[in-house]
Design a protein around this motif. Sequence first.
Motif, mmCIF file in Angstrom:
data_model
loop_
_atom_site.group_PDB
_atom_site.id
_atom_site.type_symbol
_atom_site.label_atom_id
_atom_site.label_comp_id
_atom_site.label_asym_id
_atom_site.label_seq_id
_atom_site.Cartn_x
_atom_site.Cartn_y
_atom_site.Cartn_z
ATOM 1 N N GLY A 1 -1.057 17.875 5.360
ATOM 2 C CA GLY A 1 -0.376 17.352 4.023
ATOM 3 C C GLY A 1 0.616 18.550 3.584
ATOM 4 N N LEU A 2 0.644 18.997 2.420
ATOM 5 C CA LEU A 2 1.414 19.948 1.739
ATOM 6 C C LEU A 2 1.337 21.508 2.100
ATOM 7 N N MET B 1 0.856 -1.206 0.033
ATOM 8 C CA MET B 1 0.007 -0.008 0.176
ATOM 9 C C MET B 1 0.838 1.296 0.246
ATOM 10 N N TYR B 2 0.214 2.209 -0.659
ATOM 11 C CA TYR B 2 1.113 3.531 -0.664
ATOM 12 C C TYR B 2 0.478 4.435 0.538
ATOM 13 N N ILE B 3 1.778 4.796 1.056
ATOM 14 C CA ILE B 3 1.109 5.925 2.282
ATOM 15 C C ILE B 3 0.570 7.028 1.636
ATOM 16 N N THR B 4 1.182 7.762 0.531
ATOM 17 C CA THR B 4 0.418 8.892 -0.105
ATOM 18 C C THR B 4 -1.031 8.485 -0.678
ATOM 19 N N LEU C 1 -4.761 7.095 7.793
ATOM 20 C CA LEU C 1 -3.552 6.621 8.055
ATOM 21 C C LEU C 1 -3.575 6.337 9.881
ATOM 22 N N ARG C 2 -4.187 7.188 10.349
ATOM 23 C CA ARG C 2 -4.437 6.928 11.948
ATOM 24 C C ARG C 2 -5.189 5.759 11.986
ATOM 25 N N ARG D 1 1.302 8.412 15.595
ATOM 26 C CA ARG D 1 2.461 7.970 14.553
ATOM 27 C C ARG D 1 2.077 8.368 13.136
ATOM 28 N N ALA D 2 0.838 8.293 12.801
ATOM 29 C CA ALA D 2 0.402 8.725 11.607
ATOM 30 C C ALA D 2 0.862 10.143 11.300
ATOM 31 N N ASP D 3 0.528 10.945 12.153
ATOM 32 C CA ASP D 3 1.036 12.284 11.959
ATOM 33 C C ASP D 3 2.506 12.613 11.896
ATOM 34 N N GLN D 4 3.394 11.718 12.662
ATOM 35 C CA GLN D 4 4.793 11.854 12.561
ATOM 36 C C GLN D 4 5.351 11.412 11.161
ATOM 37 N N ILE D 5 4.563 10.387 10.595
ATOM 38 C CA ILE D 5 5.037 9.652 9.193
ATOM 39 C C ILE D 5 4.776 10.781 8.112
#
Length: 344
Positions: free
Chosen positions: A176-177, A1-4, A11-12, A24-28
């Motif tokens: 995100g960006l 799976m792509y994180i992006t 992701l959380r 941890r999702a926020d950190q990634i």
Amino acid sequence: MYITSLTLQELREEVRQIGWEPYRADQILNWIYKRFVFDFEQMTNLSKEQRAFLKDNYLIHSLDLLNVVEGGDSKKFLFRTKDGHILETVLIHERDHLTICVSSQIGCAVGCTFCATAKDGLIRNLRAEEIIDQFLQVQSLTKERIRNVVFMGMGEPLANYENVRKAVEIMVSPWGLDLSKRRVSISTSGLINQLKRMAQDKLMKELNLAVSINAPSQNLRESLMPLSKTNTLEELLEVLYGFPYPPDRRIMIEYVLIHGVNDTVDHAKELARLLKKGRKKFKVNLIPFNPDPELPYRRPPMENVYRFQKVLWEEGISTFIRISKGPEIFGACGQLRSKRFVLR
């Protein structure tokens, strides 16, 4: 799976199911979208075990960078998808900022006769992670921060609505960006049902909207843009007049000027009549056609372009001339094409 391919909330939930703390999702995502770090091993606020798990189970890049073609004020990046298709992304150096022109599809089904991308037909939609990866890889190779995104590359963005919407969410979200919504532009050939959907979409209706008209009459537009047979000029303008922009924002009407086809003073007068009642709603971008050896059209002389602009200005319609950047590397408006390159 792509994180992006995942939003922060998605992701959380992923990491919660693994048994990790949701933060941890926020950190990634901070590593990926804020620091542009794409190697899980370098995400040092995660444990060695967590980094190893991510490396074994997730990916970040969904595209392979094949080549960078430089052309003065622009660069064209050639990417290959994991299933072997070629797509193009253009980085444009503006006077005081950088703009990235991203693709949303491999090829295009719209069929505009003056556009090189249409010659390939539609091969497939790009997934959200493939749209985002264009930005990530180009930014990682660029010292200056990219502030503007235009969905004006290969494909019709609104024909790939869900993937484009998800990519936009990643682009503009603080996690995100973190781009300004007013620095993200959707360029469409005028798909009426999707424009109506966009007008009702809390996220998408806040983006910049550019609509390609390219002709002042239904018959001429049909000959240049076959989609106009079912997405008529009359219906399109009705939707645009009702688009829920505040008074200080305007829709960009894009008009590709083709010599001897749609660039006369009479065409300009007809376009002025068409747009006159919405002159406070619209502004017009005149784009001299960018030649392609495989297309039968010619670029108009600049005196034709200036005459056309003058007619519209005299009717009180804000009109600007946009000379596309990157024509020498086939990176300009209408020149992107996946099958132009034979890779060995």
